[in-house]
Design an enzyme around this catalytic site. Structure first.
Site, short mmCIF file in Angstrom:
data_model
loop_
_atom_site.label_atom_id
_atom_site.label_comp_id
_atom_site.label_asym_id
_atom_site.label_seq_id
_atom_site.Cartn_x
_atom_site.Cartn_y
_atom_site.Cartn_z
N PRO A 54 0.81 -1.22 0.00
CA PRO A 54 0.00 0.00 0.00
C PRO A 54 0.85 1.27 0.00
O PRO A 54 1.98 1.28 0.51
CB PRO A 54 -0.78 -0.09 1.33
CG PRO A 54 -0.56 -1.45 1.87
CD PRO A 54 0.68 -1.99 1.25
N ASP A 55 0.26 2.33 -0.59
CA ASP A 55 0.89 3.65 -0.55
C ASP A 55 0.51 4.28 0.79
O ASP A 55 -0.39 5.10 0.88
CB ASP A 55 0.35 4.48 -1.73
CG ASP A 55 0.97 5.88 -1.80
OD1 ASP A 55 2.04 6.09 -1.19
OD2 ASP A 55 0.35 6.75 -2.44
N ALA A 56 1.19 3.83 1.83
CA ALA A 56 0.81 4.22 3.20
C ALA A 56 2.04 4.27 4.10
O ALA A 56 2.02 3.78 5.23
CB ALA A 56 -0.22 3.22 3.74
#
Ligand code: SPV
Ligand code: MG
Length: 299
Positions: A54-56
């Site tokens: 994830p882009d997290a």
């Protein structure tokens, strides 16, 4: 001096708009260059996706830097690295700037959200902003750490993404310019450009404005130019089209148990040989052979 950062500043000064293509590895970055874009965006969404993560704020700075460095090594146009929240506090930003500048990256972009951040366009994403003062501290630390004046620190304002309105966005952008930011990236998740145009009308600063029109794809570069934008970043489209092309191909092979249908829909191997500069190795082999002959090793 980092010549690619010099050329990014130069392009910003000389062109009506700087067009930036998103990339996720050296090959996609090279394609951005081949297709005539001014610079490459090493986006956190796309690089995270290539790790199937994830882009997290999951990947580390080293992992993002590795991806951006590969791009810098294989391209002659400037690389703009999306560095999310700067990987920590002011000292982390200082360390990050040193590393990215040494790797030949032209600019870093940091956003004023709290760590860990989530992608700005995620429905129901958590979009909590850092207090203005804390983000100003990061800009000061970043500015302090850079060696060349040409290296750029882009301050990404997420007030519109967080739903805090234009006045908060203007207040923060103004503070970030005062702290030493070299450009303002004003992000919006609205499906028309009206919000960012309202921002640019109220903006009284002197540093360049940047747009990422993912959620308002119908905007034209002429409209951006006439609304005072100096850079447009097409952030994640190479990733998304790659995903689609690979998925379709794999589905076809899996369904037909044959490559016959897919042959026409692929690049040739020759095109890939060209991209990876395979023929340089063949040329070099010949040169080495000549030299070995001269030295008497080969008849
Ligand atoms: C990215 O490309 O990683 C970005 C732009 O940060 S966006 O996904 O639109 O937030
Ligand atoms: Mg990002």
């Amino acid at each position: 001096m980092n010549s690619s950062s010099n050329s990014l500043r130069k392009k910003l000064a000389e062109q009506s708009i700087v067009k930036v293509g998103g990339a996720f590895d050296a090959m996609s970055a090279k394609l951005v260059e081949i297709h005539g874009f001014d610079a490459v965006w090493a986006g956190s969404f796309a690089i995270s996706a290539t790790h199937a993560l994830p882009d997290a704020s999951i990947l580390t700075m080293t992992e993002f830097l590795h991806a951006a460095s590969n791009m810098a090594e294989s391209c002659n146009i400037p690389i703009i690295a999306d560095c999310d929240t700067g990987f920590g506090g002011p000292s982390n930003v200082g360390h990050m700037v040193k590393k990215y500048e040494k790797a030949g990256i032209a600019a870093v972009s940091i956003e004023d959200k709290v760590f860990p951040k989530q992608n700005s366009l995620l429905e129901d994403g958590t979009q909590e902003l850092l207090p203005e003062k804390d983000f100003v501290a990061k800009i000061i630390a970043g500015k302090d750490a850079k060696i060349s004046n040409d290296f750029m620190i882009i301050a990404r304002v997420e007030a519109l993404i967080a739903g805090l309105g234009i006045d908060e966005a203007i207040k923060r952008a103004t503070a970030y310019e005062k702290a030493g930011a070299d450009a303002i990236l004003i992000h919006s998740k609205k499906n028309t450009p009206q919000e960012i145009f309202e921002f640019s009308k109220k903006w009284e600063g002197n540093i360049p404005l940047i747009s990422i029109p993912t959620s308002y794809p119908n905007v034209t570069t002429d409209e951006l130019i006439s609304n005072n934008f100096k850079m447009v970043i097409y952030a994640n489209h190479t990733l998304r089209v790659s995903y689609l092309a690979m998925s379709k191909l794999l589905e076809d092979i899996s369904k037909t148990n044959s490559l016959s249908k897919v042959e026409q829909e692929m690049s040739s191997m020759e095109e890939i040989f060209q991209l990876q500069e395979m023929y340089n190795i063949k040329k070099q082999e010949k040169e080495i052979e000549e030299n070995l002959k001269k030295l008497g090793y080969v008849k």
